[in-house]
Design a protein around this motif. Structure first.
Motif, PDB file in Angstrom:
ATOM      1  N   ARG A  32       0.844  -1.199   0.000  1.00 39.32           N
ATOM      2  CA  ARG A  32       0.000   0.000   0.000  1.00 39.32           C
ATOM      3  C   ARG A  32       0.881   1.252   0.000  1.00 39.32           C
ATOM      4  NH1 ARG A  32      -0.023   2.382   4.948  1.00 39.32           N
ATOM      5  NH2 ARG A  32       0.792   1.151   6.698  1.00 39.32           N
ATOM      6  N   PRO A  33       0.406   2.324  -0.612  1.00 41.23           N
ATOM      7  CA  PRO A  33       1.169   3.570  -0.588  1.00 41.23           C
ATOM      8  C   PRO A  33       1.260   4.135   0.832  1.00 41.23           C
ATOM      9  CG  PRO A  33      -0.505   3.601  -2.313  1.00 41.23           C
ATOM     10  CD  PRO A  33      -0.806   2.433  -1.443  1.00 41.23           C
ATOM     11  N   CYS A  34       2.379   4.735   1.156  1.00 32.18           N
ATOM     12  CA  CYS A  34       2.561   5.362   2.461  1.00 32.18           C
ATOM     13  C   CYS A  34       3.601   6.461   2.324  1.00 32.18           C
ATOM     14  CB  CYS A  34       2.988   4.334   3.513  1.00 32.18           C
ATOM     15  SG  CYS A  34       3.309   5.052   5.141  1.00 32.18           S
ATOM     16  N   ASN A  35       3.175   7.712   2.434  1.00 33.35           N
ATOM     17  CA  ASN A  35       4.113   8.825   2.282  1.00 33.35           C
ATOM     18  C   ASN A  35       5.208   8.808   3.339  1.00 33.35           C
ATOM     19  OD1 ASN A  35       3.005   9.974  -0.020  1.00 33.35           O
ATOM     20  ND2 ASN A  35       1.590  11.269   1.125  1.00 33.35           N
ATOM     21  N   GLU A 218       1.773   7.597  -3.567  1.00 31.57           N
ATOM     22  CA  GLU A 218       0.409   7.791  -3.104  1.00 31.57           C
ATOM     23  C   GLU A 218      -0.310   8.715  -4.081  1.00 31.57           C
ATOM     24  OE1 GLU A 218      -0.718   9.644   0.924  1.00 31.57           O
ATOM     25  OE2 GLU A 218      -0.593   7.491   1.274  1.00 31.57           O
ATOM     26  N   ASP A 219      -1.602   8.410  -4.348  1.00 35.99           N
ATOM     27  CA  ASP A 219      -2.433   9.213  -5.263  1.00 35.99           C
ATOM     28  C   ASP A 219      -1.796   9.331  -6.644  1.00 35.99           C
ATOM     29  OD1 ASP A 219      -4.227   9.710  -3.164  1.00 35.99           O
ATOM     30  OD2 ASP A 219      -3.005  11.402  -2.491  1.00 35.99           O
TER      31      ASP A 219
END
Length: 237
Positions: A32-35, A218-219
């Motif tokens: 999953r994306p995670c800044n 992310e995004d």
């Protein structure tokens, strides 16, 4: 590559590399994306002994810990003879293990020494053994850094030189193991920067290709994603 010291603040994070379009997002990442993670992980191609302000660097050592060729020799020469004196007191290190020493003349605080697998040798014993041992190198190095209150760590490319580990397979194992580490609640936030410092272009290419799978943007805009098949890690057979 520059020969002058590289301050920690100038080592680009994954977040910055996306902005600079040095990393290309993939449409089907493996995590999953995670800044926050993307601000922690960094990639750079340089001489690892030139990184300044990093708490510890990781040496791709041999079992004796008494120095050798490649990055091992470079680190020993840059650290000075006192490093060898300390390593003589440690009684070596097993493949997949990690130990820590002072850094002496290097611009970091400590050195984590880990012993990577000799790819074909371990593969003849068990096809899965090289990956298991390489993952252990990264996991134990990260654990040792945290146990010694380090907040930043820089890895050289372990086993991809004369030990013959394929660069893409090695990068995949390193990135996946690091992702698991930063997701582990026991270690959450304890390492503020984890840097993959490659010297050879082939290793840099592997990390630039595979990092978006494990540390996705992310995004991200799907129109800027790379081809899914081309983005997948190559099998080492």
């Amino acid at each position: 590559m520059a020969s002058s010291l590289i301050p920690l603040a100038e080592i680009p994070t994954v977040s910055l590399l996306y902005k600079l379009k040095r990393l290309v997002p993939v449409s089907h990442p493996l995590a999953r994306p995670c800044n926050a993670f993307n601000d922690t992980i960094s990639l750079i191609r340089n001489d690892i002994t030139k990184l300044q302000g990093v708490d510890c660097i990781v040496n791709a050592a041999n079992k004796s810990l008494l120095g050798g060729g490649g990055v091992d020799g470079v680190i020993h020469r840059a650290a000075g003879p006192e490093l060898l004196d300390e390593c003589r007191t440690l009684d070596g290190c097993d493949t997949g293990g990690a130990v820590i020493t002072s850094a002496y003349d290097l611009p970091c605080k400590q050195i984590v020494h880990t012993v990577g697998p000799i790819y074909e040798l371990e593969r003849r014993r068990d096809k899965e053994l090289p990956e298991s041992l390489l993952r252990s190198c990264y996991r134990r190095s990260l654990e040792v850094a945290v146990e010694n209150d380090m907040t930043s760590i820089a890895f050289s490319a372990i086993s991809t030189g004369v030990y013959g580990y394929p660069s893409e397979a090695a990068a995949q194992a390193a990135l996946d193991e690091t992702r698991k580490f930063v997701e582990n609640p026991e270690y959450a936030g304890k390492l503020e920067r984890i840097i993959f410092c490659n010297f050879e272009r082939k290793d840099e290419i592997a990390y630039e290709k595979l990092t978006p799978l494990f540390f996705p943007l992310e995004d991200q805009d799907a129109s800027h994603t790379s081809n899914d098949i081309e983005s997948q890690p190559e099998s080492d057979g």
